[in-house]
Design a protein around this motif. Structure first.
Motif, short mmCIF file in Angstrom:
data_model
loop_
_atom_site.label_atom_id
_atom_site.label_comp_id
_atom_site.label_asym_id
_atom_site.label_seq_id
_atom_site.Cartn_x
_atom_site.Cartn_y
_atom_site.Cartn_z
N GLU A 131 10.81 6.32 -8.87
CA GLU A 131 9.79 7.21 -8.31
C GLU A 131 8.68 6.41 -7.64
O GLU A 131 8.13 6.83 -6.61
CB GLU A 131 9.23 8.12 -9.40
CG GLU A 131 10.24 9.10 -9.97
CD GLU A 131 10.90 9.95 -8.88
OE1 GLU A 131 10.16 10.47 -8.02
OE2 GLU A 131 12.13 10.08 -8.90
N ASP A 132 8.31 5.27 -8.22
CA ASP A 132 7.31 4.41 -7.59
C ASP A 132 7.80 3.96 -6.21
O ASP A 132 7.03 3.93 -5.24
CB ASP A 132 7.03 3.18 -8.46
CG ASP A 132 6.29 3.52 -9.74
OD1 ASP A 132 5.50 4.48 -9.74
OD2 ASP A 132 6.51 2.81 -10.74
N MET A 133 9.08 3.59 -6.14
CA MET A 133 9.63 3.13 -4.87
C MET A 133 9.64 4.24 -3.83
O MET A 133 9.34 4.01 -2.65
CB MET A 133 11.05 2.59 -5.07
CG MET A 133 11.11 1.32 -5.90
SD MET A 133 12.80 0.69 -6.03
CE MET A 133 12.57 -0.65 -7.20
N LYS A 134 9.98 5.46 -4.25
CA LYS A 134 9.96 6.59 -3.32
C LYS A 134 8.56 6.81 -2.77
O LYS A 134 8.38 7.08 -1.57
CB LYS A 134 10.47 7.86 -4.01
CG LYS A 134 11.95 7.84 -4.32
CD LYS A 134 12.37 9.12 -5.04
CE LYS A 134 13.86 9.09 -5.37
NZ LYS A 134 14.27 10.33 -6.12
N MET A 135 7.57 6.71 -3.64
CA MET A 135 6.19 6.87 -3.20
C MET A 135 5.79 5.74 -2.25
O MET A 135 5.13 5.96 -1.23
CB MET A 135 5.25 6.90 -4.41
CG MET A 135 3.76 6.98 -4.06
SD MET A 135 3.32 8.50 -3.14
CE MET A 135 3.48 9.74 -4.44
N LEU A 136 6.19 4.52 -2.58
CA LEU A 136 5.85 3.37 -1.74
C LEU A 136 6.45 3.54 -0.34
O LEU A 136 5.81 3.19 0.67
CB LEU A 136 6.37 2.09 -2.38
CG LEU A 136 6.19 0.79 -1.58
CD1 LEU A 136 4.71 0.55 -1.24
CD2 LEU A 136 6.74 -0.40 -2.36
N LEU A 137 7.64 4.10 -0.25
CA LEU A 137 8.30 4.26 1.04
C LEU A 137 7.57 5.23 1.96
O LEU A 137 7.75 5.19 3.18
CB LEU A 137 9.74 4.71 0.85
CG LEU A 137 10.68 3.63 0.28
CD1 LEU A 137 12.03 4.24 -0.11
CD2 LEU A 137 10.88 2.51 1.28
N THR A 138 6.73 6.10 1.41
CA THR A 138 5.95 7.00 2.25
C THR A 138 4.90 6.24 3.06
O THR A 138 4.33 6.78 4.01
CB THR A 138 5.26 8.09 1.42
OG1 THR A 138 4.29 7.50 0.54
CG2 THR A 138 6.27 8.88 0.59
N PHE A 139 4.65 4.99 2.67
CA PHE A 139 3.67 4.17 3.39
C PHE A 139 4.33 3.31 4.47
O PHE A 139 3.64 2.55 5.16
CB PHE A 139 2.91 3.27 2.40
CG PHE A 139 1.98 4.02 1.51
CD1 PHE A 139 0.65 4.21 1.85
CD2 PHE A 139 2.43 4.55 0.30
CE1 PHE A 139 -0.21 4.91 1.02
CE2 PHE A 139 1.58 5.24 -0.54
CZ PHE A 139 0.26 5.43 -0.18
#
Length: 235
Positions: A208-216
């Motif tokens: 989930e952290d990675m998914k959030m990071l990819l929004t950047f």
């Protein structure tokens, strides 16, 4: 062009590569570094009289991890082979195998005979996807082990796990931005991420952290991990 801006050529070395041999056919005569090639997902065939097997090779055969031919080497064993490893006590037999390999252009490693080796194994450290090899070009295997241990003692204990997380993030990024023209931006953004986060940060990340990071990725930003987690908690 200034000559002093270029490194000096230092001959006498070997080209150190990570050789992908997944599903390649590796022939091992008598014994050898079987675990190295099994770890690389090669298809291994051992040729040796049963009385000449060392305990590890016998174990690999018993477990069905390799194919086994119970006899001495024959030239036909080189048919459809991609690599050869030998550890035969008979120097003349080793040299004959080496010559046959050269005729057929099959890369070979003849144990303890550096001039009859197309490649060397070196001393290897493995931590998940992380592999480090120290080579002395066949001149001092014991020294390679000593130097490798010294390097490993100074490695962070979580390096392999962190690299696995980076690899997973790269896979996810390619799905977010699959177009070939995105390649330079993907690479540049991953450089930013790798520079911004510590090994501990990567180990702490979950999917989930990675998914959030990819929004950047689109705005070409890399938030601090603490900020990333706060935003994730709010969403």
């Amino acid at each position: 062009m200034h000559e002093e801006s270029f490194p000096e050529v230092q001959g006498g070395g070997s080209l150190i590569l990570a050789w992908q041999i997944r599903n390649k056919r590796v022939l091992v005569v008598a014994a050898g570094r079987i675990l190295h090639v099994l770890n690389a997902d090669a298809k291994v065939t051992v040729v040796s009289p049963r009385e000449g097997l060392n305990p590890e090779v016998a174990y690999r055969i018993e477990k069905g991890q390799v194919d086994y031919i119970d006899r001495k080497f024959e030239p036909s064993d080189l048919d459809n082979v991609d690599m050869v490893l030998t550890a035969v006590d008979d120097p003349d037999a080793s040299t004959q195998i080496w010559k046959l390999c050269k005729e057929r252009k099959v890369p070979a490693n003849i144990a303890d005979v550096p001039p009859e080796c197309d490649f060397y194994f070196g001393s290897v450290h493995r931590d998940g996807p992380l592999q480090i090899m120290v080579s002395t070009n066949g001149k001092g295997p014991r020294m390679a082990n000593i130097i490798r241990r010294s390097i490993v003692e100074n490695l962070p204990p979580n390096a392999g796990e962190a690299i696995s997380k980076v690899g997973r993030l790269r896979e996810m990024l390619r799905k977010v931005a699959p177009a070939p023209e995105e390649g330079p931006k993907r690479m540049a953004w991953m450089v930013k991420v790798s520079d911004a986060y510590s090994l501990e940060d990567f180990c702490e990340m979950d999917e989930e952290d990675m998914k959030m990071l990819l929004t950047f990725y689109a705005p070409d930003e890399v938030p601090q991990l603490s900020s990333l987690k706060k935003q994730r908690d709010k969403s």
